[in-house]
Enzyme design. Structure first.
Site, PDB file in Angstrom:
ATOM      1  N   SER A  15       0.809  -1.223   0.000  1.00  0.00           N
ATOM      2  CA  SER A  15       0.000   0.000   0.000  1.00  0.00           C
ATOM      3  C   SER A  15       0.842   1.273   0.000  1.00  0.00           C
ATOM      4  O   SER A  15       1.756   1.444   0.813  1.00  0.00           O
ATOM      5  CB  SER A  15      -0.907   0.004   1.220  1.00  0.00           C
ATOM      6  OG  SER A  15      -1.279   1.319   1.519  1.00  0.00           O
ATOM      7  N   LYS A  66     -13.719  -2.034  -4.806  1.00  0.00           N
ATOM      8  CA  LYS A  66     -14.204  -0.708  -5.210  1.00  0.00           C
ATOM      9  C   LYS A  66     -15.667  -0.711  -5.656  1.00  0.00           C
ATOM     10  O   LYS A  66     -16.340   0.303  -5.572  1.00  0.00           O
ATOM     11  CB  LYS A  66     -13.322  -0.141  -6.327  1.00  0.00           C
ATOM     12  CG  LYS A  66     -11.933   0.290  -5.844  1.00  0.00           C
ATOM     13  CD  LYS A  66     -11.138   0.965  -6.939  1.00  0.00           C
ATOM     14  CE  LYS A  66      -9.760   1.365  -6.449  1.00  0.00           C
ATOM     15  NZ  LYS A  66      -8.985   2.063  -7.471  1.00  0.00           N
ATOM     16  N   GLY A 128      -6.834  -0.920 -22.139  1.00  0.00           N
ATOM     17  CA  GLY A 128      -7.267  -1.681 -20.963  1.00  0.00           C
ATOM     18  C   GLY A 128      -8.680  -1.296 -20.570  1.00  0.00           C
ATOM     19  O   GLY A 128      -9.088  -0.134 -20.735  1.00  0.00           O
ATOM     20  N   GLY A 130     -10.141  -2.315 -17.407  1.00  0.00           N
ATOM     21  CA  GLY A 130     -10.336  -2.701 -16.006  1.00  0.00           C
ATOM     22  C   GLY A 130     -10.838  -1.546 -15.158  1.00  0.00           C
ATOM     23  O   GLY A 130     -11.358  -0.547 -15.679  1.00  0.00           O
ATOM     24  N   VAL A 150      -9.320   0.093 -26.045  1.00  0.00           N
ATOM     25  CA  VAL A 150      -8.566  -1.007 -26.640  1.00  0.00           C
ATOM     26  C   VAL A 150      -8.430  -2.110 -25.592  1.00  0.00           C
ATOM     27  O   VAL A 150      -8.102  -1.826 -24.433  1.00  0.00           O
ATOM     28  CB  VAL A 150      -7.156  -0.559 -27.089  1.00  0.00           C
ATOM     29  CG1 VAL A 150      -6.473  -1.675 -27.870  1.00  0.00           C
ATOM     30  CG2 VAL A 150      -7.226   0.717 -27.922  1.00  0.00           C
ATOM     31  N   LEU A 208      -0.755   5.275 -16.393  1.00  0.00           N
ATOM     32  CA  LEU A 208      -1.238   5.315 -15.009  1.00  0.00           C
ATOM     33  C   LEU A 208      -0.265   4.629 -14.052  1.00  0.00           C
ATOM     34  O   LEU A 208      -0.294   4.854 -12.849  1.00  0.00           O
ATOM     35  CB  LEU A 208      -2.625   4.652 -14.908  1.00  0.00           C
ATOM     36  CG  LEU A 208      -3.817   5.618 -14.887  1.00  0.00           C
ATOM     37  CD1 LEU A 208      -3.827   6.520 -16.096  1.00  0.00           C
ATOM     38  CD2 LEU A 208      -5.137   4.886 -14.754  1.00  0.00           C
ATOM     39  N   GLY A 231       1.937   7.964 -13.630  1.00  0.00           N
ATOM     40  CA  GLY A 231       0.742   8.101 -12.796  1.00  0.00           C
ATOM     41  C   GLY A 231       0.979   8.685 -11.413  1.00  0.00           C
ATOM     42  O   GLY A 231       0.060   8.680 -10.589  1.00  0.00           O
TER      43      GLY A 231
HETATM   44  N1  LIG Z   1      -1.807   6.469 -10.806  1.00  0.00           N
HETATM   45  C1  LIG Z   1      -2.865   6.152 -10.105  1.00  0.00           C
HETATM   46  O1  LIG Z   1      -3.340   6.893  -9.251  1.00  0.00           O
HETATM   47  C2  LIG Z   1      -3.535   4.846 -10.384  1.00  0.00           C
HETATM   48  C3  LIG Z   1      -4.861   4.629  -9.990  1.00  0.00           C
HETATM   49  C4  LIG Z   1      -5.466   3.399 -10.288  1.00  0.00           C
HETATM   50  C5  LIG Z   1      -4.726   2.426 -10.947  1.00  0.00           C
HETATM   51  N2  LIG Z   1      -3.435   2.688 -11.306  1.00  0.00           N
HETATM   52  C6  LIG Z   1      -2.657   1.682 -12.034  1.00  0.00           C
HETATM   53  O2  LIG Z   1      -3.359   1.349 -13.203  1.00  0.00           O
HETATM   54  C7  LIG Z   1      -3.114  -0.008 -13.528  1.00  0.00           C
HETATM   55  C8  LIG Z   1      -4.434  -0.731 -13.761  1.00  0.00           C
HETATM   56  O3  LIG Z   1      -5.196  -0.767 -12.595  1.00  0.00           O
HETATM   57  P1  LIG Z   1      -6.600  -1.548 -12.567  1.00  0.00           P
HETATM   58  O4  LIG Z   1      -7.064  -1.516 -11.175  1.00  0.00           O
HETATM   59  O5  LIG Z   1      -7.494  -1.073 -13.641  1.00  0.00           O
HETATM   60  O6  LIG Z   1      -6.082  -3.027 -12.912  1.00  0.00           O
HETATM   61  P2  LIG Z   1      -6.851  -4.252 -13.536  1.00  0.00           P
HETATM   62  O7  LIG Z   1      -8.328  -4.021 -13.410  1.00  0.00           O
HETATM   63  O8  LIG Z   1      -6.245  -5.452 -12.933  1.00  0.00           O
HETATM   64  O9  LIG Z   1      -6.384  -4.262 -15.083  1.00  0.00           O
HETATM   65  C9  LIG Z   1      -6.669  -3.280 -15.995  1.00  0.00           C
HETATM   66  C10 LIG Z   1      -6.874  -3.861 -17.375  1.00  0.00           C
HETATM   67  O10 LIG Z   1      -5.606  -4.057 -18.000  1.00  0.00           O
HETATM   68  C11 LIG Z   1      -5.722  -5.042 -19.017  1.00  0.00           C
HETATM   69  N3  LIG Z   1      -4.661  -6.026 -18.815  1.00  0.00           N
HETATM   70  C12 LIG Z   1      -4.402  -6.750 -17.709  1.00  0.00           C
HETATM   71  N4  LIG Z   1      -3.339  -7.553 -17.900  1.00  0.00           N
HETATM   72  C13 LIG Z   1      -2.920  -7.323 -19.178  1.00  0.00           C
HETATM   73  C14 LIG Z   1      -1.878  -7.868 -19.979  1.00  0.00           C
HETATM   74  N5  LIG Z   1      -1.042  -8.799 -19.523  1.00  0.00           N
HETATM   75  N6  LIG Z   1      -1.754  -7.419 -21.256  1.00  0.00           N
HETATM   76  C15 LIG Z   1      -2.599  -6.462 -21.753  1.00  0.00           C
HETATM   77  N7  LIG Z   1      -3.601  -5.922 -21.024  1.00  0.00           N
HETATM   78  C16 LIG Z   1      -3.752  -6.343 -19.755  1.00  0.00           C
HETATM   79  C17 LIG Z   1      -7.099  -5.691 -18.857  1.00  0.00           C
HETATM   80  O11 LIG Z   1      -7.983  -5.124 -19.828  1.00  0.00           O
HETATM   81  P3  LIG Z   1      -8.439  -5.984 -21.099  1.00  0.00           P
HETATM   82  O12 LIG Z   1      -8.904  -7.300 -20.551  1.00  0.00           O
HETATM   83  O13 LIG Z   1      -9.517  -5.159 -21.685  1.00  0.00           O
HETATM   84  O14 LIG Z   1      -7.258  -6.138 -22.006  1.00  0.00           O
HETATM   85  C18 LIG Z   1      -7.503  -5.262 -17.469  1.00  0.00           C
HETATM   86  O15 LIG Z   1      -8.873  -5.187 -17.277  1.00  0.00           O
HETATM   87  C19 LIG Z   1      -2.297  -0.604 -12.368  1.00  0.00           C
HETATM   88  O16 LIG Z   1      -0.947  -0.628 -12.734  1.00  0.00           O
HETATM   89  C20 LIG Z   1      -2.520   0.384 -11.255  1.00  0.00           C
HETATM   90  O17 LIG Z   1      -1.417   0.449 -10.360  1.00  0.00           O
HETATM   91  C21 LIG Z   1      -2.841   3.867 -11.047  1.00  0.00           C
END
Ligand SMILES: NC(=O)c1ccc[n+]([C@@H]2O[C@H](COP(=O)([O-])OP(=O)(O)OC[C@H]3O[C@@H](n4cnc5c(N)ncnc54)[C@H](OP(=O)(O)O)[C@@H]3O)[C@@H](O)[C@H]2O)c1
Length: 248
Positions: A15, A66, A128, A130, A150, A208, A231
């Site tokens: 965290s 969430k 992505g 997610g 995408v 991000l 991010g």
């Molecule tokens: N900067 C910030 O404040 C902030 C806030 C939130 C999250 N984040 C970051 O954003 C990222 C995503 O977070 P999340 O909670 O959305 O994660 P998540 O729900 O686990 O994944 C996001 C999406 O990424 C795609 N994905 C996953 N593994 C992949 C792979 N091997 N190859 C290609 N696409 C892949 C998938 O979409 P598809 O199935 O459609 O391909 C998945 O739904 C993390 O790294 C997190 O640390 C940053």
């Protein structure tokens, strides 16, 4: 009386929030405030947590709760309603009234505005589909920026990476946002499968991911002259927005 804040999710070993808020309380001389991690194996443990800590003032919510957390709340603000997910809870009326917010939305929107200013005439690609992409989509919509999703699987709302290569050019999308975990430590050599050679100095490539500071996606984009951003600012802005909400 001490004000208690915290984070729920599972697992919570990496965290950012506890370190951020504990450091903030020290640095800003905020007394009688504490930020704790509450690892819940199941969201059904949440009512017991509310009973155990009746003086909770605010919670952050992370993966995987969430969306599941919403049914334990009395009210959702417009950000949480629009995004369809909550990452911040404010407790009022001695804990009896709980409101959900989505500060990822605010963090992303403000950081994008700070970075590129007016962007109405620009189109965006969102990589992505997610949890994080939901806050991104909502911010783009409210900024009047049209976007194309995408995904690894094509569908109603998204094209696949292969379709993107075949039927589109990245020159049509000056803003590209990576919301996948590709490139995140320890998998720092992974990156989204794009035709990077189509990028130019007119592109804004926003990742991000914040660890490492410069991801493989950013390196590849920067090598073509694109402007890049990680991010980290979003992460700090979403935390500060939570703090503002808890104290308003
Ligand atoms: N900067 C910030 O404040 C902030 C806030 C939130 C999250 N984040 C970051 O954003 C990222 C995503 O977070 P999340 O909670 O959305 O994660 P998540 O729900 O686990 O994944 C996001 C999406 O990424 C795609 N994905 C996953 N593994 C992949 C792979 N091997 N190859 C290609 N696409 C892949 C998938 O979409 P598809 O199935 O459609 O391909 C998945 O739904 C993390 O790294 C997190 O640390 C940053």
């Amino acid at each position: 009386m001490e004000h208690l804040f915290g984070l729920i999710g599972y697992p919570l070993s990496h965290s950012f929030s506890k370190k951020y808020f504990t450091h903030k309380f020290e640095k800003e001389g905020i007394q009688q405030a504490r930020y704790e991690l509450f690892e819940l194996k199941n969201i059904e443990e949440l009512p017991a947590l509310f009973l155990q800590y009746p003086h909770l003032k605010g919670l952050n919510v992370t993966i995987p709760y969430k969306q599941q957390v919403m049914r334990f709340l009395d009210e959702l603000d417009s950000s949480a309603k629009q995004v369809g997910a909550v990452n911040t809870i404010k407790f009022e009326a001695e804990g009896s009234h709980r409101t959900g917010y989505n500060t990822d939305y605010y963090g992303f929107k403000i950081s994008l505005e700070n970075w590129i200013g007016q962007a109405e005439a620009m189109k965006a690609l969102v990589l992505g589909t997610g949890g994080a992409s939901k806050a991104v989509k909502c911010a783009l919509y409210n900024m009047d920026i049209p976007y194309q999703m995408v995904s690894r699987q094509d569908g109603e709302d998204a094209v696949s990476y292969a379709q993107l290569r075949e039927s589109h050019s990245l020159t049509d999308f000056p803003i590209i946002i990576n919301t996948t975990p590709l490139g995140m430590s320890p998998h720092t050599d992974t990156y989204p499968d794009l035709a990077y050679e189509q990028l130019t100095s007119q592109h804004f490539c926003y990742d991000l991911v914040y660890n490492p500071e410069q991801t493989a996606f950013m390196k590849r984009a920067a090598a073509q002259g694109a402007q890049v951003k990680n991010g980290l600012e979003m992460l700090h802005l979403q935390a500060e927005k939570s703090w503002e909400i808890w104290n308003s």
